[in-house]
Design a protein around this motif. Structure first.
Motif, PDB file in Angstrom:
ATOM      1  N   HIS A 231       0.791  -1.281   0.116  1.00  0.00           N
ATOM      2  CA  HIS A 231      -0.105  -0.241   0.205  1.00  0.00           C
ATOM      3  C   HIS A 231       0.760   1.106  -0.017  1.00  0.00           C
ATOM      4  N   ILE A 232       0.994   1.708  -1.345  1.00  0.00           N
ATOM      5  CA  ILE A 232       2.137   3.117  -1.644  1.00  0.00           C
ATOM      6  C   ILE A 232       1.048   3.928  -2.210  1.00  0.00           C
ATOM      7  N   ASN A 233       1.109   5.172  -1.831  1.00  0.00           N
ATOM      8  CA  ASN A 233       0.216   6.143  -2.321  1.00  0.00           C
ATOM      9  C   ASN A 233       0.957   7.213  -3.030  1.00  0.00           C
ATOM     10  N   HIS A 234       2.291   7.376  -2.823  1.00  0.00           N
ATOM     11  CA  HIS A 234       3.258   8.438  -3.240  1.00  0.00           C
ATOM     12  C   HIS A 234       4.380   7.806  -3.546  1.00  0.00           C
ATOM     13  N   ALA A 235       5.039   8.467  -4.930  1.00  0.00           N
ATOM     14  CA  ALA A 235       6.526   7.944  -4.822  1.00  0.00           C
ATOM     15  C   ALA A 235       7.574   8.052  -3.794  1.00  0.00           C
ATOM     16  N   GLN A 236       7.355   9.323  -3.246  1.00  0.00           N
ATOM     17  CA  GLN A 236       8.534   9.684  -2.161  1.00  0.00           C
ATOM     18  C   GLN A 236       8.507   8.703  -0.796  1.00  0.00           C
ATOM     19  N   GLU A 237       7.320   7.789  -0.969  1.00  0.00           N
ATOM     20  CA  GLU A 237       7.514   6.458   0.204  1.00  0.00           C
ATOM     21  C   GLU A 237       8.446   5.649  -0.325  1.00  0.00           C
ATOM     22  N   ILE A 238       8.901   5.497  -1.485  1.00  0.00           N
ATOM     23  CA  ILE A 238       9.878   4.217  -1.992  1.00  0.00           C
ATOM     24  C   ILE A 238      11.271   4.925  -2.004  1.00  0.00           C
ATOM     25  N   ASP A 239      12.005   4.399  -0.935  1.00  0.00           N
ATOM     26  CA  ASP A 239      13.354   4.784  -0.966  1.00  0.00           C
ATOM     27  C   ASP A 239      14.256   3.475  -1.201  1.00  0.00           C
ATOM     28  N   ALA A 240      15.493   3.568  -1.054  1.00  0.00           N
ATOM     29  CA  ALA A 240      16.545   2.384  -1.407  1.00  0.00           C
ATOM     30  C   ALA A 240      16.020   1.164  -0.755  1.00  0.00           C
ATOM     31  N   ALA A 241      15.884   1.407   0.535  1.00  0.00           N
ATOM     32  CA  ALA A 241      15.626   0.379   1.596  1.00  0.00           C
ATOM     33  C   ALA A 241      14.165  -0.294   1.083  1.00  0.00           C
ATOM     34  N   VAL A 242      13.233   0.477   0.778  1.00  0.00           N
ATOM     35  CA  VAL A 242      11.886  -0.070   0.160  1.00  0.00           C
ATOM     36  C   VAL A 242      12.148  -0.839  -1.202  1.00  0.00           C
TER      37      VAL A 242
END
Length: 341
Positions: A231-242
């Protein structure tokens, strides 16, 4: 002399010490004052944040906090977790149980709404409390069975050969210890007609360390086909760890999908949704659903009207290949499936 491999040493250390993710789960931010102070936010936000917190408590993991821009009250990640005074507003049509789940709960912790699949509340706990959550008023105390109490649910599954898929949800199912999840999945895979295990989780996103060796061991070892819906709503939530967590899940044979909620002021722009789909695919995740907001009380300020939602998706379709297009849907109580818009 026995020489242990680095992997064996790592697993032995994991068995002796609490997992990093469990520590992070215990240490989430639970106070709106702390949240505002840590992010350098205007103190004028605090009265509304405190009022919203009284209705639905704040929970923000440190790993997620690190992705929020400092001193920006309009940051798209902050708006998902910061309570606002608007949560107190009574708005017609916004109710405590927008999906009428209580009407489809034949056993505590078991929801059976759709043909061929059943949802189990595998944990009443979330790592993060999203302000638009459709289960923000769900009576989890009544639907958090112990392993012994799962027997009735498992009997229900054994007695209905039409059920091919079990969905673990919550709360967040991955907030449960791996030993408990491994035992539950072992009991599920012993039911011959079950074919798929689906897990709906935000933990690999908000605490990427959750995807550790213990999780991958039981998840990778089951005979059931494995699907994880993030459940991801925005690209900013996706960092290298994700991204790393997603790649480890994929390597364990997990099909990764994503569902988003269309949220006013957070992701209701074509550029924002296009970037999200691109970043998801780069991490090995396919866009799946784009939900319009479920009308849960306290979240009306996130609502995007249907005409705007359709126009947004039409514009998005001109930007993206078909395989990166999430399906715009609404969940309507009593319907046999999600309803496309």
């Amino acid at each position: 002399m026995i020489t242990r491999t680095p992997i064996a040493v790592h697993r032995e250390a994991e068995s002796r010490a609490p997992a990093a993710w469990q520590h992070q789960l215990r240490e989430v931010i639970r106070d709106p004052r702390v949240l505002c102070q840590r992010l350098g936010l205007d103190p004028a936000l605090l009265p509304g944040a405190s009022a919203g917190h009284a209705l639905f408590p704040v929970r923000v993991p440190e790993a997620y906090l690190a992705r929020i821009r400092h001193a920006d009250p309009y940051d798209p990640l902050l708006r998902q977790v910061l309570p606002l005074a608007a949560e107190q507003d009574a708005v017609g049509g916004f109710v405590a149980d927008p999906l009428a789940e209580r009407e489809h709960t034949p056993r505590p912790g078991l929801i059976h709404k759709y043909a061929g699949r059943v949802l189990l509340i595998a944990s009443p706990t979330c790592a993060i409390n999203c302000r638009y959550c459709f289960r923000r008023h769900f009576p989890y105390a009544e639907h958090a069975p112990s392993m012994r109490e799962w027997d009735a649910s498992l009997d229900y599954l054994r007695g209905d050969a039409s059920i091919r898929e079990v969905i673990l949800s919550g709360g967040d199912p991955l907030a449960s210890p791996d030993r408990r999840l491994a035992e539950l999945v072992a009991r599920l895979e012993a039911i011959p007609h079950l074919q798929r295990l689906r897990i709906h989780s935000r933990l690999p996103v908000v605490i990427p360390d959750r995807v550790d060796t213990a999780l991958l061991d039981w998840l990778g070892g089951t005979r059931l086909q494995k699907v994880m819906v993030l459940h991801i709503n925005h690209a900013q939530e996706i960092d290298a760890a994700v991204v790393d967590a997603c790649r480890r899940l994929a390597a364990a044979g997990v099909t990764l999908l994503n569902q988003s909620v269309l949220l006013r002021g957070i992701n209701d722009r074509v550029d924002t949704l296009a970037e999200l789909s691109e970043r998801l695919f780069a991490a090995g995740v396919l866009p799946y659903y784009l939900h319009v907001l479920d009308p849960v009380s306290g979240a009306a300020h996130f609502d995007v009207d249907d005409d705007s939602a359709r126009a947004l998706v039409a514009a998005l379709r001109e930007r993206l290949p078909g395989f990166l297009m999430p399906r715009l849907v609404r969940e309507i109580p009593g319907e046999a499936s999600k309803t496309p818009l």
